[in-house]
Structures are given as structure tokens and as C-alpha cells.
Design an enzyme around this catalytic site. Structure first.
Site, PDB file in Angstrom:
ATOM      1  N   HIS A  66      19.398  -1.488  13.898  1.00 40.28           N
ATOM      2  CA  HIS A  66      19.522  -2.010  12.517  1.00 40.28           C
ATOM      3  C   HIS A  66      18.416  -3.028  12.213  1.00 40.28           C
ATOM      4  CE1 HIS A  66      23.717  -0.432  12.679  1.00 40.28           C
ATOM      5  NE2 HIS A  66      23.634  -0.852  13.929  1.00 40.28           N
TER       6      HIS A  66
ATOM      7  N   SER B 285      -9.401  -7.897   2.668  1.00 44.33           N
ATOM      8  CA  SER B 285      -9.022  -7.886   1.260  1.00 44.33           C
ATOM      9  C   SER B 285     -10.234  -8.316   0.437  1.00 44.33           C
ATOM     10  CB  SER B 285      -7.863  -8.860   1.038  1.00 44.33           C
ATOM     11  OG  SER B 285      -7.842  -9.288  -0.303  1.00 44.33           O
TER      12      SER B 285
ATOM     13  N   LYS C  23      -7.202 -12.004   5.083  1.00 42.77           N
ATOM     14  CA  LYS C  23      -6.405 -10.808   5.359  1.00 42.77           C
ATOM     15  C   LYS C  23      -7.043  -9.876   6.377  1.00 42.77           C
ATOM     16  CE  LYS C  23      -3.023  -9.441   3.667  1.00 42.77           C
ATOM     17  NZ  LYS C  23      -2.758  -8.854   2.364  1.00 42.77           N
TER      18      LYS C  23
ATOM     19  N   GLU D  85      -0.897   2.528   7.732  1.00 41.76           N
ATOM     20  CA  GLU D  85      -0.214   2.767   6.454  1.00 41.76           C
ATOM     21  C   GLU D  85      -0.540   4.154   5.907  1.00 41.76           C
ATOM     22  OE1 GLU D  85      -0.622  -0.813   3.741  1.00 41.76           O
ATOM     23  OE2 GLU D  85      -1.700  -1.499   5.504  1.00 41.76           O
TER      24      GLU D  85
END
Ligand code: ARG
Length: 456
Positions: free
Chosen positions: A155, A276, A282, A289
Site C-alpha cells: 500500500h 529544467s 532540477k 517517465e
């Protein structure tokens, strides 16, 4: 015109462009040439082509492939319906009337799917090699992280400690099942359907065993009607790609979590992360992804073909041409994802000490203490209750389980003895595991050895 003299008007330009599959079935060229060469050899053996004609066809087909590869022959979608007609036209252009004999007792219906079967068999070999490489790199990283502790989750809540090696080996298992699924798909594809003609075979006595052995098929199909309409093995292939991509997607999700500031568990190499345009600090795991995101298309490709086929009467219908784009797309998506994942994983640095302090004495060890009481004779449900109270007490007192005193433990149960603390340390928690299949470092080492033998 491909379909000959019955027609008085040329096929409409727009209609041709709409219906041409050449832009993508060009991927079948190498296999189409192989299939035609095998067919020609067989026609020679049964006396339809002379030795001279066969030799001429064989050589010219090789030349066509060569010319395509060096860029001097580029068939156009404004001219040809598919790769099969483009090759035949080029062959006839080069050697004249002999070229027209090649299509004897053959239909594009059996030709196209013979090409596809060969393409799939070859693609599966390539995918399997990439899967093996990825498995090997997981096993290699696992061997360096047998004692690298991390929380195991259910979970997405911290559950019980495991090792990073154990976590990676879970993916090795998943990839192994992917390989097995592809092996099954390989067997499904491994059947010679050439000689089925348009749907009902031929009145010419073709030697289908000869083309089977020429093309490396281990069996010959039984029913021509089924042979030209069967796309089940493509669905199997798409589904095999699906599950493998789904596994890579789950891994990507974990990589994304692990690289986050909150987890701070792994770091990917600069070569496989992006920055970024706005925020200078970043470092983003874009590739993970994208792999996760591309899973959507492989699911889509599978469902698209399933929907296309669902109401088709036997045997060949032009709808079936829609079997190819998704098939190529799923293959390229999976193949590239596997290879990129391999590179990305190789660039990964593991923060080995990240979790050991947090796991030391943590509530993740509560289950082991319940087991401890069970071994002292307390029924499990009761032991579970006692541990529940201990966790509540520790939460209220803001203590870890190894900060509770021995006297305090005694109050929860007189069966606790000094050795209770052996079950609360990050150093011993994995060694304490007894079951086969658990993250006990000894067992994990054995697994690693087994995989090293299997994969090398
Ligand atoms: N391009 C077609 C396909 O991929 C080849 C078969 C065409 N057959 C036909 N009868 N029109 O399905």
C-alpha cells in the site's frame, strides 16, 4: 497494374495513398526477399521455373535488397500498395517476363503473413537478448547490494525491511516471465503458411516442406483458410510486449520515486536525466517517465488489433493490413525502452546507507517480534495484539522499538527475554529470515548465483 486487365481505370491516387501500407511494411523488405527466394527455389524444384530463371530471380532479389540498403531504390507510396507489389514490380522491371513467374501459386495473403512470421521470430530473438542484458545488469547490481537495506512496502506504506538486491531480483523474475511469454509467442509464429494461396491452396503441387525448411519454420500449417486469416500470434506478440512494457513501467515508477528528494535512494547519471529550463536545481528522470508513459501505446496497439479482428469473417480482409503499424510500434517501443533502461540502470548510484538507521528499531520489525512471541508459545492473534499495544506505547512515548527498555517489554509479556533486541537491529533483521524466497542475504546470494549461471 497489380491486379491486371480486368480494370479499365487506374486506381485513384488518393485511394492509393490511403490504402498503401508501404510506409511501414517496408520494415518487412528483408523478410519479403527471403520469402520470395524460398518460393522461387521451390518453384524451380517442382519444375515451374528453370534453373536459369530461378538463378536470375535469386540474384535480382539480392540486388533489390542491396539497392534499397544503399539508397538507390526507394519505392514510393504514390506508386505501390505495399512492399510485396513494389518488389515484384522492380523485379519485373529488371529481368522482364521471368519476374512475372515468381507469383505463381502465391497470393499476397499468404506472402504477407509469412513475412510477418519471420519478422516476429527475429524480433523476439532481439528482444530476448535485450531482456537478458537487463537481467544481467540487475543481477550485477544486486550482487553489490545484498546488504543494502530498504523498506519493503505494501500500500506504499513501510511494511518490512528488505534489501535492494531482493527488490531488483523481483524484476529479474518478472523479466524471466516476459522471456517465457515471448518464447511461447515464438512457437506460435513458427509455422509455414506459405502455399496457402489466397485462401484455398493451389492446383499446382507446391512443396510446402521445402519452403518451410528454407525459411526455418519448424512446422507447416494445416488449414489454408485459417492460415491467411490468423493473426492470433500477432496478438500474442503485442500482449508479450504489453506485459514487458508494463513491468518496465512499474520499475520506472519506482526509479522516479527513488530519485526524489524524499526517497533520496538512488541517483541517475547526468547522461540519463534532464534539467529544467526554469528551475536551475532540477534533475529530472524523464527517461523513466517516458518509458512509463509509452506503456499507453503498447496497450493501445493490442486493443486496436483485437478490435479490428473481432468481427471479421474468414478469411483475408483488407482490415487485416491494420495488423502491422501497431506491431512495429510495440516492438520499437519495447526494444528501445529495454535498451535505454539498461543504460540508465548502469549509470545509477545507490545510496547504500540511506535506510539502515531508519530501519534500526523501526516499527517495520514489529512482525518479527510477533513471530518471536509465537515461537515462545503465544497464539499469533494474541501476539499481534501485544505488538499492537507495544507500537501504540512507542508512538505515544516517541520511541523506536529498540528504545523500549527490557523491563517495559516484560510488562507487555513475561515471555520477552533479553534476546528480543536481536530482532530489532538493522544488522540482523534480514539474517533472521528463515523462509525460502525471503530476503535472507544467504538465500539472496544463492539466487544471484543461480541467475548468473542461467543468464551467462
Ligand atoms: N498490404 C496487404 C496487407 O498487409 C497485403 C495483402 C493484400 N491482399 C489483398 N488481397 N489485397 O494485408
Amino acid at each position: 497494374m497489380l491486379w491486371g486487365s480486368r480494370f479499365t481505370e487506374k486506381f485513384d491516387d488518393k485511394a492509393l495513398e490511403f490504402s498503401s501500407s508501404l510506409s511501414y511494411d517496408i520494415n518487412l523488405l528483408e523478410w519479403d526477399i527471403k520469402v520470395s527466394k524460398a518460393h522461387s527455389k521451390m518453384l524451380n524444384k517442382i519444375g515451374i521455373l528453370t534453373d536459369e530463371e530461378n538463378k536470375n530471380i535469386q540474384q535480382t532479389l539480392d540486388i533489390i535488397l542491396f539497392k534499397y540498403n544503399d539508397g538507390t531504390w526507394k519505392p514510393s507510396i504514390t506508386e505501390f500498395e505495399d512492399i510485396h507489389s513494389a518488389v515484384e514490380a522492380e523485379l519485373t522491371k529488371i529481368i522482364g517476363v521471368v519476374g512475372k513467374k515468381l507469383h505463381t501459386a502465391r497470393s499476397r495473403n499468404d506472402q504477407v503473413i509469412t513475412d510477418v512470421r519471420l519478422w516476429i521470430k527475429n524480433s523476439i530473438n532481439e528482444i530476448s537478448n535485450s531482456i537478458i542484458n537487463l537481467q544481467k545488469s540487475f543481477v550485477e547490481i544486486a550482487s553489490q547490494n545484498v546488504n543494502t537495506l530498504m523498506p519493503g512496502y505494501t500500500h506504499l506504506q513501510r511494511a518490512q525491511p528488505i534489501s535492494f538486491a531482493f527488490h531488483l531480483l523481483a524484476y529479474v523474475e518478472m523479466l524471466e516471465r516476459d522471456k517465457e511469454r515471448f518464447n511461447f509467442t515464438f512457437e506460435q509464429a513458427d509455422e509455414n503458411i506459405l502455399g496457402s494461396g489466397a485462401l484455398a491452396g493451389s492446383t499446382i503441387e507446391l512443396d510446402r516442406n521445402l519452403t518451410a525448411s528454407e525459411l526455418g519454420f519448424s512446422k507447416v500449417s494445416e488449414n489454408a483458410l485459417d492460415s491467411v486469416s490468423n493473426r492470433d500470434f500477432i496478438l500474442d506478440f503485442l500482449h508479450s510486449c504489453n506485459l514487458a512494457m508494463m513491468h518496465l513501467s512499474r520499475l520506472s515508477e519506482e526509479i522516479i520515486l527513488w530519485t526524489s528528494f524524499e526517497w533520496h535512494f538512488i541517483k541517475l547519471g547526468d547522461k540519463f536525466t534532464t534539467g529544467s529550463s526554469l528551475m536551475p536545481q532540477k534533475q529530472n528522470p524523464d527517461l523513466a517517465e517516458l518509458i512509463r508513459g509509452k506503456n499507453g501505446r503498447t496497450f493501445g496497439n493490442y486493443f486496436a488489433l483485437l478490435s479490428t479482428i473481432k468481427s471479421l469473417p474468414l478469411s483475408y480482409n483488407r482490415d487485416l493490413q491494420e495488423d502491422k503499424e501497431g506491431m512495429f510500434d510495440s516492438y520499437f517501443t519495447l526494444f528501445d525502452s529495454l535498451n535505454l533502461m539498461f543504460e540508465m540502470i548502469k549509470s545509477m548510484k545507490v545510496n547504500k546507507k540511506r535506510f539502515s538507521e531508519e530501519i534500526d528499531g523501526s516499527f517495520m520489525l514489529a512482525t518479527d517480534l510477533a513471530d518471536y512471541l509465537v515461537l515462545k508459545g503465544i497464539p499469533f492473534r494474541e501476539a499481534h495484539n501485544i505488538l499492537g499495544e507495544i507500537v501504540k506505547f512507542a508512538t505515544d512515548e516517541n520511541k523506536k522499538l529498540n528504545q523500549i527498555t527490557f523491563e517495559e517489554y516484560k510488562e507487555f509479556s513475561p515471555l520477552f527475554e533479553k534476546d528480543v533486541f536481536n530482532y530489532l537491529s538493522s544488522e540482523t533483521c534480514l539474517q533472521n529470515k528463515k523462509t525460502y524466497g525471503s530476503p535472507n542475504p544467504k538465500l539472496v546470494e544463492e539466487s544471484i548465483k543461480k541467475w548468473n549461471n542461467l543468464l551467462n
